[in-house]
Structure formats: structure tokens, C-alpha cells
Design an enzyme around this catalytic site. Structure first.
Site, short mmCIF file in Angstrom:
data_model
loop_
_atom_site.label_atom_id
_atom_site.label_comp_id
_atom_site.label_asym_id
_atom_site.label_seq_id
_atom_site.Cartn_x
_atom_site.Cartn_y
_atom_site.Cartn_z
N GLU A 83 2.06 -6.47 3.80
CA GLU A 83 1.11 -6.78 2.75
C GLU A 83 1.43 -6.04 1.44
O GLU A 83 1.30 -6.61 0.37
CB GLU A 83 -0.31 -6.42 3.23
CG GLU A 83 -1.42 -6.89 2.33
CD GLU A 83 -1.62 -8.41 2.33
OE1 GLU A 83 -0.87 -9.10 3.04
OE2 GLU A 83 -2.50 -8.89 1.60
N ASP A 84 1.85 -4.80 1.54
CA ASP A 84 1.95 -3.97 0.34
C ASP A 84 3.37 -3.72 -0.16
O ASP A 84 3.56 -3.14 -1.23
CB ASP A 84 1.29 -2.60 0.59
CG ASP A 84 -0.21 -2.74 0.78
OD1 ASP A 84 -0.75 -3.77 0.36
OD2 ASP A 84 -0.83 -1.83 1.36
#
Ligand code: MN
Length: 735
Positions: A83-84
Site C-alpha cells: 500500500e505505501d
């Protein structure tokens, strides 16, 4: 109370998991995951201003204290990479394996859903979390650890977000931690949520606890000493600890149940940890012999564990000084489960063959509620998210019944389930061959709603007709309904075939009649060769074929040349004789053949009513020809000398024979009407019917005589009768 601000290093994490992960390759893999995560998240900071890796270290630390295995720990370090950072599923899979990639991917999916900031997401998040869990319990452990650390560092985000996250934690994560029995995590999440949602009350309770602490400790220590003195004199191993009730449960007692702080007995509880179950009861006995137990406060969760596997003895006693104390008594193993719940079972074990799937299955079996929840989430796609939220507590957490098999296995079913659901939950084969059910040893209708504690026994039979349409209304679970539907589709095909055979038969009879051939003469025309000429092998196939216009009846008649046959009466008779002689048999109109005995009077015995397909014996009567009995008819067993071999005439078709049946059924309205309806649907004539009610068992016995063509025809009729609601047995009888 600032236990949520601990800071750890990678070495701290390694220290914890090294206690149970000894394999050096595994340890190295976890270390690599840590280094990789640090590189990937390089330059990113948390809301607190700390480097992002601090979050990953804390999450993995929590996982390690719960006993997570190598894959779970690796995934703990990597859980935010997809996600990051720019990392993909494939990157993780190639570096750390598919298993880890799957865990990270599942956590990512849950996180993406939680992004939406409305009530929809909460419910939707609920569902997805559970769905994730359905696939792998490790995903939930990671998610709980992630949420716990985010809650510990919630002070750094803005107020609205604090409240939203705290509320979601109470609504979603706390119930999950509770259901999994992970008390450690649950209690901390509750206190943290309360701190952000009801700050004033939280601080008020904290103050009350601090103010009263000195007094409480004094009485506690004195009791602890007395108990220790008492136990020292025995040989029972023990350890006494004490715990303070968490703020959230005090809050609930005060603000939900309206108690005063002074009225809460168990703000502090003593816990005695010993070795065996027996020790627990011994200690309880000793305590009760000295201190007066408060009535109604004793709970035996050893004999009756909570659904989340919690086991312990609880008692509340009146101390000599008038104070009231709660005491919990449990074994070491029980204590571990009380703190870590499912994680205590799931805890990574090295050495033996570690199989994540197998372990998951075992955990699911421990948690009764688990499996049904999974199927509920899967099937229930149409529910509005909001509705789902409202019904969650009731439908999922409370509305289950726990019933037992005769061998004591616990089966969990949703409220309103019937024996049909029970049968299919055990095995689809049991459901399909069910003919009745006993609850607590009493025969019951299949519509009976099961309640917790029922012992359910399913009666099955090889000759069962299987489920029928009405079961769809009686079943509660989708599992049962799907199996019933599947079965009905199959049965319908069989039914269509039987109907087709009957239809073809009557088309043939009708056509022959039109051409001046009587029914009983038909066998003289339709023989094996004739059937084969239409590419059919059996008579049934041939009849069914006619019903499907394969062949068309006109083709059959043309082939036989009936219409144009202008044979003289003499010619017809002579061809008839030729046909019968060529088969060296009795006339085709005789149902039973006695070899080498033409012209003898043969009749079927009314006691056992033999049907084509039954094994038969002829009984030579005195002056009344031969009576044909079923071979196993008790009436001829002592008359071997007077019996002879007989056989069914294979050319004798299209006739009806009587058969006697007994139907056993649960009593209900319209039962006889339903029986008659079934008989008329299968086109069977009933020449006698009588019913008898047994008031003590609320069952009915129906005896009837019907006209059928063969054993297979009779079996079909029995099948149809068995499918009547309430009927649990249909037998052919000998009078
Ligand atoms: Mn995270």
C-alpha cells in the site's frame, strides 16, 4: 497506565521470537524482512514524527508475543509495503514466498476498505475482515496487532480521526479479539478506545482506582497470604497473582449497569494458577471450606468452556473483614488460553510437521461459531451494509444453537435450524438418505426447531426417497437448501423417465387397440428382436422412446403391418400358435410359467402378493392348482415337499398385481389426502386403505393395498410415498 508507549527495537522482537523459533534460516528470513521493510519505507515517517519502521517493529513485536510463526512475522514487517511503497505482490512472492505475499495482500485489501469514511465502511470492513479470516487466521492476528499499535499511537492524529478509529476499534476489532479469546489485546483495545471516546469518564475511573489503590492492596495482600498459608499445607502446586479490572469493564458496570464504584466486587481479583483440572477443584473446595461463597457467583467454565475456549473456575467469597473478593482458579494451560485465546493454540510450534492449513482447521473446530460465520459471509451478498451492521450482533454472535450428535459432538447451527440442517451439516449423504429424526430420543417432525442442548439423531435408510420440495421451506441453512435443490433436480430427471415409460406404454396399448389387437396379445408382437430393430435394448427404453416419438408409434404400427394385414382368422390363430410354440412356453397371458406343466391352473397367493421381479416358488395345492408365493413367504417355509420351481413369464406385460404396504408417519392433518394424491400422481390404483393413530407417540400407521406392475414399479411408488412430509417408513408386508 501508559503501557501503550513502550518502544522496541528489532533486537527486542528477535529476543521474543527466538524463544520459540530455533531454525536459523527462519530467523534469518525474518531479519531480511525487517531490513527489506526498512529500505522500502525509507524516508517515510509516522504522524508521531518517528521513522515508519518503528510501526513495523511494534506490530511484529506484538505478533511475536502472541507466538506468531515465521511467515506471520515476515508479513508483519511487510504488511504496509504494497500500500505505501512501490512493492508488488510478485516482488514479495519472489523474495519471501507465496504464503507471505498472500498474507500481506489480504491485510492490504482490508486496509483499503477501511479508507472510506462512512458507516458503510464499518460494516463492509467487518465483513471483509471476517472473509479474510475465513481464508487464514494469521491475517487477523496481523490486523489486530496493526490496529493495537495504531491505537497506542492515536494521540498524534487529529481529533475526528481519533474518534472514528476508536469507534471502529470498539465496533469491529474488539468483538473479533473477544471471539478469538485474545484477552490481552481485547482489554487494551477497549481501554484505549474509551480513552479517546469518553476521556472524562476514563480519567474519573482512573482516579478512583488510584485513590482506592492503597486500601485495596492491603486487603488483597492479606487475603493472598491467608490463601498461600492454606495451600502450603497441601501438596497442591499453586501460584497466586492478582489483576486489576480494566477501566473499560468498570466503565461498563458504572455507566451501563448503573452500579456505584464501591459496589463493584471484582475490581481486583485473585488468580490461582495450578497444574491439573483436579487441582482446580481441590483448591476451590479448600477455599469454600474456609470462606463463605457469595451465592450465585460461582461459575464452572472448566466443565462448560465459553465458546472462545476460555476455561476457569470463578468464585466470589466473603473475606473475614467483610470485603468481597473474586477468585479465579485455573491451570497454566487455561491461563495461557485466557490471555491469548486462539493464538495460544495457533502459536507456532517448531520441530513437528508444521502445516498452516491443518492448524487452521483445528482452530476452526475449536471455535464452534467460526465455520457458519464463513458461509454466512459468503452467501449473503445482497444485504445492505447498514442492515448487516445491525444484525451482526444478534445473528452472528448470539443467535446460534449448539446441539449434540448421539456421540456428543457439538454441532453449531443458526437459530431456527431443523433436523434437516443438522443432517446436511454432518454429511450430505446423511441428509439425502434421511427418513426421520429423533430429538432427545423422541421421534419428531422434520420441521422441529432445534434448541441448544438437544441431542439429535438422524434416521437414514438405503431405500429413502431422499429430500422433497417441502424441505426447502423447512431448512434454514443455505448449505442444506443447496443440497436439497441438487437432489431434486436429479430426482426430477428420474421421475420424467418413469413417466415417459408409462406414457409410451399407454400410447402403444391404445394404438394396438385401434388396430384390433387386445392388450394381452401385445407380447406376441413385441419381442427382443423387434425392440432391437429400433436401436433399443430394453422394454423400458422402447416405451420411453415411444413417448419421445423415437420411434413414432405410427412407425411401429407400420412395421408390424397391422393395418394392412388382412389375414384370415385361421391365419391369425395359426401364427399365434406358431409364435407361442416357437418359444416353447405357456401362453403369453399367463403371468407365471411352470416348466413342463401346461394347462395347470396358476394363481398368485394373496398373503405375500408376489410381483414380477420377486423370487417366487409354486405351491401345489390340493385341488386348486398352483399358488405362487414369494420365495421368502413364511407360509411355505415348512412345505418344501409341495413346492416346485416356477418363473415369471418374461412376455407377460402390462398387467397389474396387488401389493400390501404399511406407511409409518408422524401424525398430521391431511396426511391421508397427501397419500392419495401421490398415488394418483403415479397412476396407481388403491383398492384398500386404513389408518390408525397412536396417540402416545403422535404417529400414524396407514395400511393399503395398491395395484402395481412389478417390483421396480412398487419401489418407485414407495419412493414417492416416502417423500410425503412426515412419512418416515414405508414397508411392503406379508399378511
Ligand atoms: Mn500498519
Amino acid at each position: 497506565m501508559n503501557y501503550w508507549n513502550e518502544k522496541h527495537t528489532y533486537e527486542d522482537v528477535a529476543l521474543v521470537f527466538s524463544r520459540y523459533i530455533k531454525n536459523l534460516e527462519d530467523r534469518e528470513k525474518i531479519h531480511q524482512a525487517y531490513l527489506y521493510a526498512e529500505t522500502c519505507h525509507q524516508g517515510q515517517v509516522r504522524a508521531s514524527g518517528e521513522p515508519y519502521i518503528s510501526h513495523l517493529i511494534e506490530v511484529s513485536y506484538i505478533i511475536a508475543t502472541l507466538g506468531g510463526g515465521p511467515s506471520t512475522l515476515v508479513a508483519g514487517f511487510l504488511h504496509d509495503t504494497i500500500e505505501d511503497t512501490g512493492i508488488t505482490f510478485e516482488d514479495i512472492a519472489s523474495r519471501f514466498g507465496e504464503d507471505v505475499a498472500f498474507l500481506v495482500d489480504s491485510v492490504t485489501k482490508i486496509r483499503r476498505l477501511s479508507r472510506k469514511n462512512d458507516s458503510e465502511f464499518v460494516a463492509e470492513g467487518h465483513r471483509k475482515i471476517f472473509l479474510g479470516m475465513a481464508k487464514d487466521i494469521r491475517v487477523i492476528i496481523i490486523k489486530l496487532a496493526d490496529r493495537l499499535h495504531n491505537m497506542r499511537t492515536l494521540q498524534y492524529v487529529r481529533k475526528e480521526k481519533q474518534e472514528r478509529i476508536a469507534k471502529e476499534t470498539l465496533d469491529v476489532y474488539v468483538p473479533i479479539a473477544h471471539r478469538l479469546g485474545i484477552y490481552k489485546v481485547k482489554a487494551e483495545l477497549e481501554d484505549l478506545s474509551l480513552f479517546y471516546l469518553e476521556r472524562e469518564k476514563y480519567l474519573y475511573i482512573e482516579n478512583l482506582l488510584n485513590d482506592s489503590q492503597g486500601e485495596r492492596m492491603k486487603t488483597m495482600i492479606s487475603l493472598q497470604k491467608k490463601l498461600a498459608d492454606m495451600l502450603m499445607k497441601t501438596n497442591i502446586p499453586f501460584e497466586i497473582t492478582s489483576r486489576v479490572k480494566e477501566i473499560y469493564s468498570i466503565y461498563k458496570k458504572m455507566y451501563v449497569k448503573g452500579r456505584k464504584f464501591e459496589e463493584i466486587y471484582d475490581i481486583m481479583a485473585l488468580r490461582i494458577i495450578t497444574e491439573t483440572e483436579l487441582n482446580c477443584y481441590e483448591i476451590l473446595g479448600l477455599i469454600h471450606s474456609i470462606y463463605k461463597p457469595v451465592p450465585g457467583r460461582f461459575k464452572d467454565y472448566i466443565a462448560m468452556p465459553k465458546p472462545n475456549m476460555y476455561q476457569s473456575l470463578h468464585t466470589t467469597i466473603l473475606g473475614n473483614d467483610g470485603n468481597v473478593f473474586e477468585i479465579q482458579i485455573r491451570t497454566k494451560k487455561m491461563d495461557e488460553i485466557a490471555e491469548s485465546g486462539v493464538a495460544a493454540h495457533w502459536r507456532y510450534k517448531e520441530g513437528g510437521k508444521y502445516d498452516a492449513k491443518q492448524e487452521q482447521k483445528e482452530i476452526e473446530e475449536q471455535l464452534h461459531w467460526f465455520r457458519d460465520f464463513v458461509s454466512y459471509s459468503d452467501s449473503d451478498q445482497s444485504n445492505e451494509a447498514k442492515e448487516y451492521m445491525d444484525s451482526l450482533t444478534h445473528d452472528i454472535f448470539d443467535a446460534n444453537v449448539y446441539v449434540f450428535t448421539p456421540k456428543g459432538r457439538v454441532i453449531e447451527l443458526p437459530e431456527g435450524s431443523t433436523p434437516i440442517d443438522f443432517a446436511y451439516k454432518i454429511h450430505s449423504g446423511i441428509g439425502d438418505s434421511m427418513v426421520g429424526a429423533k430429538v432427545n430420543n423422541v421421534l419428531v417432525p422434520l420441521s422441529t426447531k432445534l434448541v441448544t442442548g438437544d441431542i439429535v439423531e438422524i434416521k437414514t435408510s438405503k431405500s429413502s426417497t431422499g429430500p422433497n420440495e417441502s424441505w426447502l421451506n423447512l431448512a434454514k441453512t443455505n448449505n442444506a437448501k443447496n443440497h436439497v435443490r441438487k437432489y431434486l433436480i436429479k430426482k426430477n430427471q428420474e421421475f420424467l423417465r418413469t413417466e415417459g415409460i408409462e406414457k409410451g406404454k399407454s400410447i402403444l396399448v391404445e394404438a394396438f387397440k385401434e388396430n384390433g389387437v387386445h392388450e394381452r396379445e401385445i407380447p406376441n408382437y413385441i419381442n427382443e428382436k423387434f425392440i432391437n430393430s429400433f436401436s433399443h435394448t430394453t422394454l423400458d427404453d422402447f416405451f420411453f422412446g415411444i413417448s419421445q416419438k423415437n420411434p413414432a408409434i405410427s412407425t411401429v404400427i407400420d412395421k408390424l403391418n397391422l393395418k394392412d394385414s388382412k389375414m384370415s382368422r385361421e391365419e391369425i390363430i395359426s401364427s399365434y400358435i406358431k409364435r407361442t410354440n416357437s418359444r416353447n412356453q405357456n401362453k403369453g397371458s399367463q403371468a407365471v410359467i411352470v416348466k413342463g406343466a401346461n394347462g395347470i391352473k396358476i394363481s398368485l397367493a394373496p398373503c405375500c402378493s408376489p410381483l414380477p421381479g420377486d423370487e417366487i416358488r409354486g405351491y401345489i395345492t390340493r385341488g386348486q392348482g398352483i399358488k405362487v408365493h414369494r420365495k421368502d413367504c413364511p407360509n411355505i417355509q415348512n412345505e418344501i415337499n409341495r413346492t416346485i420351481d416356477v418363473e415369471w413369464n418374461p412376455n407377460f406385460l402390462l398387467s397389474q398385481f396387488p401389493a400390501n404396504l404399511i406407511i409409518d408417519s408422524n401424525d398430521r392433518e391431511n396426511l391421508l389426502i397427501d397419500v392419495m394424491n401421490v398415488l394418483s400422481t403415479v397412476k396407481v390404483l388403491c383398492s384398500h386403505i386404513a389408518a390408525k393413530l397412536h396417540p402416545d407417540t403422535l404417529t400414524t400407521t396407514i395400511s393399503l393395498t395398491i395395484q402395481v406392475s412389478s417390483v421396480s414399479n412398487l419401489n418407485y411408488v414407495i419412493q414417492q410415498l416416502m417423500s410425503i412430509n412426515g412419512v418416515y417408513d414405508v414397508k411392503r408386508v406379508i399378511k
